[in-house]
Scaffold this motif. Structure first.
Motif, PDB file in Angstrom:
ATOM      1  N   LEU A  75       0.834  -1.204   0.000  1.00  0.00           N
ATOM      2  CA  LEU A  75       0.000   0.000   0.000  1.00  0.00           C
ATOM      3  C   LEU A  75       0.868   1.254   0.000  1.00  0.00           C
ATOM      4  CD1 LEU A  75      -2.876   1.035  -0.048  1.00  0.00           C
ATOM      5  CD2 LEU A  75      -2.837   1.079   2.437  1.00  0.00           C
ATOM      6  N   GLY A  76       1.986   1.198   0.662  1.00  0.00           N
ATOM      7  CA  GLY A  76       2.892   2.337   0.669  1.00  0.00           C
ATOM      8  C   GLY A  76       3.458   2.652  -0.705  1.00  0.00           C
ATOM      9  N   GLN A  77       3.561   1.654  -1.568  1.00  0.00           N
ATOM     10  CA  GLN A  77       4.012   1.897  -2.937  1.00  0.00           C
ATOM     11  C   GLN A  77       2.875   2.358  -3.838  1.00  0.00           C
ATOM     12  OE1 GLN A  77       7.286   1.859  -3.893  1.00  0.00           O
ATOM     13  NE2 GLN A  77       7.458   1.699  -1.688  1.00  0.00           N
ATOM     14  N   LEU A  78       1.648   1.986  -3.502  1.00  0.00           N
ATOM     15  CA  LEU A  78       0.507   2.391  -4.323  1.00  0.00           C
ATOM     16  C   LEU A  78       0.100   3.835  -4.083  1.00  0.00           C
ATOM     17  CD1 LEU A  78      -1.774  -0.772  -4.165  1.00  0.00           C
ATOM     18  CD2 LEU A  78      -0.373   0.017  -6.063  1.00  0.00           C
ATOM     19  N   ILE A  79       0.246   4.330  -2.867  1.00  0.00           N
ATOM     20  CA  ILE A  79      -0.171   5.692  -2.550  1.00  0.00           C
ATOM     21  C   ILE A  79       0.562   6.731  -3.412  1.00  0.00           C
ATOM     22  CG2 ILE A  79      -0.164   7.456  -0.729  1.00  0.00           C
ATOM     23  CD1 ILE A  79      -2.439   5.466  -0.473  1.00  0.00           C
ATOM     24  N   PRO A  80       1.900   6.676  -3.560  1.00  0.00           N
ATOM     25  CA  PRO A  80       2.555   7.674  -4.431  1.00  0.00           C
ATOM     26  C   PRO A  80       2.111   7.593  -5.888  1.00  0.00           C
ATOM     27  CG  PRO A  80       4.171   6.658  -3.008  1.00  0.00           C
ATOM     28  CD  PRO A  80       2.895   5.893  -2.847  1.00  0.00           C
ATOM     29  N   PRO A 133       0.153  11.741  -7.119  1.00  0.00           N
ATOM     30  CA  PRO A 133       1.424  12.192  -7.706  1.00  0.00           C
ATOM     31  C   PRO A 133       2.083  13.352  -6.962  1.00  0.00           C
ATOM     32  CG  PRO A 133      -0.281  12.035  -9.385  1.00  0.00           C
ATOM     33  CD  PRO A 133      -0.937  11.793  -8.064  1.00  0.00           C
ATOM     34  N   ALA A 134       1.340  14.153  -6.243  1.00  0.00           N
ATOM     35  CA  ALA A 134       1.942  15.284  -5.533  1.00  0.00           C
ATOM     36  C   ALA A 134       2.913  14.803  -4.468  1.00  0.00           C
ATOM     37  CB  ALA A 134       0.848  16.143  -4.911  1.00  0.00           C
ATOM     38  N   ILE A 135       2.580  13.728  -3.792  1.00  0.00           N
ATOM     39  CA  ILE A 135       3.468  13.186  -2.763  1.00  0.00           C
ATOM     40  C   ILE A 135       4.742  12.652  -3.413  1.00  0.00           C
ATOM     41  CG2 ILE A 135       3.731  11.387  -1.018  1.00  0.00           C
ATOM     42  CD1 ILE A 135       0.715  11.635  -0.540  1.00  0.00           C
ATOM     43  N   SER A 136       4.574  11.970  -4.525  1.00  0.00           N
ATOM     44  CA  SER A 136       5.723  11.423  -5.227  1.00  0.00           C
ATOM     45  C   SER A 136       6.634  12.544  -5.739  1.00  0.00           C
ATOM     46  CB  SER A 136       5.244  10.564  -6.398  1.00  0.00           C
ATOM     47  OG  SER A 136       6.330  10.024  -7.090  1.00  0.00           O
ATOM     48  N   ALA A 137       6.051  13.604  -6.274  1.00  0.00           N
ATOM     49  CA  ALA A 137       6.851  14.722  -6.785  1.00  0.00           C
ATOM     50  C   ALA A 137       7.619  15.408  -5.653  1.00  0.00           C
ATOM     51  CB  ALA A 137       5.949  15.713  -7.500  1.00  0.00           C
ATOM     52  N   ALA A 138       6.974  15.581  -4.516  1.00  0.00           N
ATOM     53  CA  ALA A 138       7.638  16.214  -3.380  1.00  0.00           C
ATOM     54  C   ALA A 138       8.795  15.361  -2.881  1.00  0.00           C
ATOM     55  CB  ALA A 138       6.644  16.446  -2.255  1.00  0.00           C
ATOM     56  N   ALA A 139       8.600  14.054  -2.857  1.00  0.00           N
ATOM     57  CA  ALA A 139       9.658  13.158  -2.383  1.00  0.00           C
ATOM     58  C   ALA A 139      10.846  13.168  -3.333  1.00  0.00           C
ATOM     59  CB  ALA A 139       9.105  11.747  -2.235  1.00  0.00           C
ATOM     60  N   GLN A 140      10.577  13.169  -4.634  1.00  0.00           N
ATOM     61  CA  GLN A 140      11.668  13.151  -5.604  1.00  0.00           C
ATOM     62  C   GLN A 140      12.402  14.483  -5.653  1.00  0.00           C
ATOM     63  OE1 GLN A 140       9.824  11.907  -9.235  1.00  0.00           O
ATOM     64  NE2 GLN A 140       9.655   9.784  -8.583  1.00  0.00           N
ATOM     65  N   GLY A 141      11.696  15.568  -5.363  1.00  0.00           N
ATOM     66  CA  GLY A 141      12.313  16.883  -5.379  1.00  0.00           C
ATOM     67  C   GLY A 141      13.092  17.194  -4.121  1.00  0.00           C
ATOM     68  N   GLY A 142      13.049  16.299  -3.153  1.00  0.00           N
ATOM     69  CA  GLY A 142      13.762  16.521  -1.904  1.00  0.00           C
ATOM     70  C   GLY A 142      13.012  17.428  -0.949  1.00  0.00           C
ATOM     71  N   ASN A 143      11.779  17.725  -1.263  1.00  0.00           N
ATOM     72  CA  ASN A 143      10.971  18.615  -0.425  1.00  0.00           C
ATOM     73  C   ASN A 143       9.869  17.841   0.285  1.00  0.00           C
ATOM     74  OD1 ASN A 143      12.406  20.886  -1.270  1.00  0.00           O
ATOM     75  ND2 ASN A 143      11.158  21.033  -3.119  1.00  0.00           N
ATOM     76  N   LEU A 144      10.197  16.687   0.763  1.00  0.00           N
ATOM     77  CA  LEU A 144       9.204  15.858   1.435  1.00  0.00           C
ATOM     78  C   LEU A 144       8.799  16.519   2.750  1.00  0.00           C
ATOM     79  CD1 LEU A 144       7.617  13.256   1.222  1.00  0.00           C
ATOM     80  CD2 LEU A 144       9.440  12.103   2.423  1.00  0.00           C
ATOM     81  N   SER A 145       7.559  16.884   2.845  1.00  0.00           N
ATOM     82  CA  SER A 145       7.070  17.621   4.001  1.00  0.00           C
ATOM     83  C   SER A 145       6.611  16.669   5.094  1.00  0.00           C
ATOM     84  CB  SER A 145       5.897  18.506   3.583  1.00  0.00           C
ATOM     85  OG  SER A 145       4.820  17.699   3.179  1.00  0.00           O
ATOM     86  N   GLY A 148       3.634  16.443   6.065  1.00  0.00           N
ATOM     87  CA  GLY A 148       2.410  15.819   5.542  1.00  0.00           C
ATOM     88  C   GLY A 148       2.704  14.598   4.693  1.00  0.00           C
ATOM     89  N   GLY A 149       3.746  14.676   3.880  1.00  0.00           N
ATOM     90  CA  GLY A 149       4.136  13.531   3.060  1.00  0.00           C
ATOM     91  C   GLY A 149       4.620  12.364   3.893  1.00  0.00           C
ATOM     92  N   ILE A 150       5.384  12.671   4.922  1.00  0.00           N
ATOM     93  CA  ILE A 150       5.875  11.618   5.823  1.00  0.00           C
ATOM     94  C   ILE A 150       4.705  10.974   6.552  1.00  0.00           C
ATOM     95  CG2 ILE A 150       7.233  11.179   7.910  1.00  0.00           C
ATOM     96  CD1 ILE A 150       9.178  13.345   6.887  1.00  0.00           C
ATOM     97  N   LEU A 151       3.789  11.795   7.060  1.00  0.00           N
ATOM     98  CA  LEU A 151       2.623  11.253   7.761  1.00  0.00           C
ATOM     99  C   LEU A 151       1.767  10.410   6.826  1.00  0.00           C
ATOM    100  CD1 LEU A 151       1.532  14.233  10.036  1.00  0.00           C
ATOM    101  CD2 LEU A 151       2.627  12.095  10.707  1.00  0.00           C
ATOM    102  N   THR A 152       1.639  10.847   5.586  1.00  0.00           N
ATOM    103  CA  THR A 152       0.866  10.063   4.614  1.00  0.00           C
ATOM    104  C   THR A 152       1.494   8.697   4.413  1.00  0.00           C
ATOM    105  OG1 THR A 152       0.153  12.076   3.494  1.00  0.00           O
ATOM    106  CG2 THR A 152      -0.015  10.022   2.252  1.00  0.00           C
ATOM    107  N   ASN A 153       2.824   8.646   4.287  1.00  0.00           N
ATOM    108  CA  ASN A 153       3.508   7.358   4.124  1.00  0.00           C
ATOM    109  C   ASN A 153       3.330   6.472   5.345  1.00  0.00           C
ATOM    110  OD1 ASN A 153       4.615   7.477   1.523  1.00  0.00           O
ATOM    111  ND2 ASN A 153       6.235   8.833   2.236  1.00  0.00           N
ATOM    112  N   ILE A 191       0.893   6.596   7.607  1.00  0.00           N
ATOM    113  CA  ILE A 191      -0.501   6.175   7.720  1.00  0.00           C
ATOM    114  C   ILE A 191      -0.824   5.106   6.681  1.00  0.00           C
ATOM    115  CG2 ILE A 191      -2.886   6.941   7.407  1.00  0.00           C
ATOM    116  CD1 ILE A 191      -1.972   9.625   8.696  1.00  0.00           C
ATOM    117  N   ALA A 192      -0.358   5.305   5.455  1.00  0.00           N
ATOM    118  CA  ALA A 192      -0.610   4.318   4.398  1.00  0.00           C
ATOM    119  C   ALA A 192       0.038   2.979   4.738  1.00  0.00           C
ATOM    120  CB  ALA A 192      -0.091   4.825   3.059  1.00  0.00           C
ATOM    121  N   GLY A 193       1.258   3.017   5.228  1.00  0.00           N
ATOM    122  CA  GLY A 193       1.939   1.776   5.602  1.00  0.00           C
ATOM    123  C   GLY A 193       1.244   1.073   6.750  1.00  0.00           C
ATOM    124  N   GLY A 194       0.883   1.834   7.776  1.00  0.00           N
ATOM    125  CA  GLY A 194       0.189   1.242   8.926  1.00  0.00           C
ATOM    126  C   GLY A 194      -1.160   0.677   8.558  1.00  0.00           C
TER     127      GLY A 194
END
Length: 94
Positions: free
Chosen positions: A43-48, A52-64, A66-71, A73-76
């Protein structure tokens, strides 16, 4: 790599929480952990992909935060869901 690790850890925690929350879903500590790892990873791989906004933020090095919490929550949630499904199927078969 950090995202996958967060998903796996959160999945393992979610799987163990789901297993201990209901005896009908419990697969034992190792079973809960393994199903949680798999569920969290999947599920953690499906969410990004779906968000796409979460994936773009992670690739740009600007993982907020909110992005960390989303990962997390999705994993849990993925770990808890897969543990509940496997536990229910296992106990129905028994």
């Amino acid at each position: 790599m950090e995202q996958i690790l967060m998903n796996l850890i959160a999945g393992a925690i979610g799987g163990n929480a789901a297993g201990k929350a209901s005896p009908s879903f419990d697969l034992g500590t190792i079973g809960n952990t393994i199903s949680g790892l798999v569920g969290g990873g999947v599920l953690g791989q499906l969410i990004p992909i779906l968000l796409p906004a979460i994936s773009a933020a992670a690739q740009g090095g600007n993982l907020s935060v909110g992005g960390i919490l989303t990962n997390l929550i999705a994993g849990g949630a993925g770990g808890a869901i897969l543990t509940a499904i496997i536990g229910a199927v296992k106990n129905k078969a028994a």
